[in-house]
Scaffold this motif. Structure first.
Motif, mmCIF file in Angstrom:
data_model
loop_
_atom_site.group_PDB
_atom_site.id
_atom_site.type_symbol
_atom_site.label_atom_id
_atom_site.label_comp_id
_atom_site.label_asym_id
_atom_site.label_seq_id
_atom_site.Cartn_x
_atom_site.Cartn_y
_atom_site.Cartn_z
ATOM 1 N N VAL A 93 0.827 -1.200 0.000
ATOM 2 C CA VAL A 93 0.000 0.000 0.000
ATOM 3 C C VAL A 93 0.874 1.269 0.000
ATOM 4 O O VAL A 93 0.634 2.219 0.743
ATOM 5 C CB VAL A 93 -1.002 -0.013 1.183
ATOM 6 C CG1 VAL A 93 -2.140 0.980 0.946
ATOM 7 C CG2 VAL A 93 -1.596 -1.398 1.391
ATOM 8 N N SER A 98 -2.673 0.936 -5.277
ATOM 9 C CA SER A 98 -2.730 -0.269 -4.454
ATOM 10 C C SER A 98 -3.732 -0.075 -3.321
ATOM 11 O O SER A 98 -4.534 -0.965 -3.015
ATOM 12 C CB SER A 98 -1.345 -0.606 -3.889
ATOM 13 O OG SER A 98 -1.414 -1.768 -3.106
ATOM 14 N N GLU A 123 3.239 -0.609 5.993
ATOM 15 C CA GLU A 123 2.982 -2.052 6.051
ATOM 16 C C GLU A 123 4.245 -2.764 5.547
ATOM 17 O O GLU A 123 4.734 -2.483 4.458
ATOM 18 C CB GLU A 123 1.808 -2.423 5.130
ATOM 19 C CG GLU A 123 1.581 -3.934 5.106
ATOM 20 C CD GLU A 123 0.636 -4.401 3.985
ATOM 21 O OE1 GLU A 123 0.211 -3.594 3.158
ATOM 22 O OE2 GLU A 123 0.371 -5.606 3.956
ATOM 23 N N LYS A 191 0.166 -14.316 0.124
ATOM 24 C CA LYS A 191 1.450 -13.778 -0.334
ATOM 25 C C LYS A 191 2.590 -14.780 -0.368
ATOM 26 O O LYS A 191 3.534 -14.611 -1.135
ATOM 27 C CB LYS A 191 1.873 -12.649 0.630
ATOM 28 C CG LYS A 191 0.982 -11.428 0.603
ATOM 29 C CD LYS A 191 1.212 -10.665 -0.659
ATOM 30 C CE LYS A 191 0.518 -9.328 -0.680
ATOM 31 N NZ LYS A 191 0.737 -8.639 -1.969
ATOM 32 N N THR A 265 3.416 -2.322 -5.109
ATOM 33 C CA THR A 265 2.995 -2.217 -6.512
ATOM 34 C C THR A 265 2.170 -0.968 -6.768
ATOM 35 O O THR A 265 1.347 -0.574 -5.933
ATOM 36 C CB THR A 265 2.191 -3.465 -6.956
ATOM 37 O OG1 THR A 265 1.975 -3.370 -8.375
ATOM 38 C CG2 THR A 265 0.831 -3.597 -6.287
HETATM 39 O O1 DO4 Z 1 -1.754 -5.211 2.013
HETATM 40 C C1 DO4 Z 1 -1.583 -5.969 1.136
HETATM 41 C C2 DO4 Z 1 -0.373 -6.044 0.325
HETATM 42 C C3 DO4 Z 1 -0.221 -4.915 -0.626
HETATM 43 C C4 DO4 Z 1 0.941 -5.089 -1.517
HETATM 44 O O2 DO4 Z 1 1.590 -6.118 -1.613
HETATM 45 C C5 DO4 Z 1 1.346 -3.965 -2.389
HETATM 46 O O3 DO4 Z 1 0.796 -2.865 -2.268
HETATM 47 O O4 DO4 Z 1 2.233 -4.171 -3.203
#
Ligand code: DO4
Ligand code: MG
Length: 296
Positions: A93, A98, A123, A191, A265
């Motif tokens: 995020v 995202s 995060e 994930k 991402t």
């Molecule tokens: O919160 C979930 C994962 C988000 C993520 O992997 C990203 O934004 O790339």
């Protein structure tokens, strides 16, 4: 300045210096410095060390880089993922796109995604151990207990044990959106599974990138003769700085071999898109190259 890890039948894993379309063996030129990948990540002035060793390396015959960009086969020279003993962590995020996608997929509205997008603390999650990572041209996987899977094209950082940013590569944080959207406590299952992370094809030394925000990322997913999805973003769209992500990752943590950090991402395909077995995912950061992986 670009390096790559590659496999030579008979001698095993090597570290190379890429010049044009030729790869020169750095460890053959300067074993003490380039013999240990983990040790290398901790060194200051990597670009100067590589320049010095490159002089010697050029006197030994090089390999053709395009010839290394093939499906891994122990009997043939091929590219390896650019890590050895490093854990792979990931930030999430970090782009508005995202945040929006997470909130849309989340069964209960996902207001915590909006909170984390704006919070000081990012995060961060453990994405992969080295044996769960695949390199260029190796297969990435989609979970068989999920119906909604996507590639996540991300700028990846190679960071030394003291928190120094050594190099950049490309990462694919392959993810299951239905498992992630069902319940945030399912994130590790969405994930972390076999073949859910690919890295490569090369390492771009951080010292040789004057402005990381100028890097762009392109994603294309080929399905037979068609392009099933393509998208593009720029690192300038990232909400956080790389220094901020690294400093949170190193809080109350030690990484004696260094660590890889995926930075999130900024490209999310539309909701009707899901990866399928047989697709080929291509992620390009022009200065680093194209990370290509078939899906199985
Ligand atoms: O919160 C979930 C994962 C988000 C993520 O992997 C990203 O934004 O790339
Ligand atoms: Mg991600």
């Amino acid at each position: 300045m670009k390096l790559c890890r590659y496999w030579m039948p008979g001698t095993g894993a090597r570290l190379g210096f890429i010049e044009g379309s030729t790869v020169y063996d750095l460890a053959a030129a300067e074993r003490e410095i380039f013999g240990s990948f983990s040790g290398l990540l901790g060194r200051a002035h990597l670009d100067a060390l590589v320049s010095q060793a490159a002089q010697k390396a050029r006197s030994v015959t090089g390999l053709s880089y395009p010839d290394l960009d093939v499906v891994p086969d122990p009997a043939k020279p091929h590219l390896l993922p650019p890590l050895t003993k490093q854990e792979v962590w990931a930030a999430g995020v970090t782009y508005l796109r995202s945040r929006d996608a997470r909130m849309e997929e989340s069964k209960d509205g996902g207001s915590f995604y909006d909170k984390v997008y704006h919070a000081a603390r990012p995060e961060l999650f453990l994405k992969a151990t080295p044996d769960r990572v695949v390199g260029p041209n190796a297969s990435i996987r989609i979970r068989k207990d999920s119906n909604w899977n996507v590639p996540e094209p991300e700028l990846a950082l190679l960071i030394g044990p003291s928190g120094n940013l050594a190099a950049f590569t490309i990462g694919n944080d392959v993810s299951s959106r239905d498992i992630e959207g069902e319940n945030p406590l399912y994130l590790p299952q969405a994930k972390v599974y076999l073949g859910s992370c690919s890295l490569g094809p090369s390492l771009l030394l951080a010292d040789s990138v004057p402005d990381v925000k100028k890097l762009t990322i392109e994603l294309s997913v080929r399905r037979g003769a068609e392009v099933a999805f393509s998208g593009r973003t720029s690192i300038a769209q990232m909400k956080r700085t790389l220094g901020d992500l690294i400093s949170y990752l190193f809080r109350e943590q030690e990484f004696p071999y260094g660590v890889v950090l995926l930075t999130g991402t900024g490209i999310v395909p539309p909701d009707e898109f899901t990866l399928m077995a047989g697709d080929v995912v291509q992620i390009t950061i022009p200065e680093i190259g194209t990370l290509r992986n078939p899906v199985c």
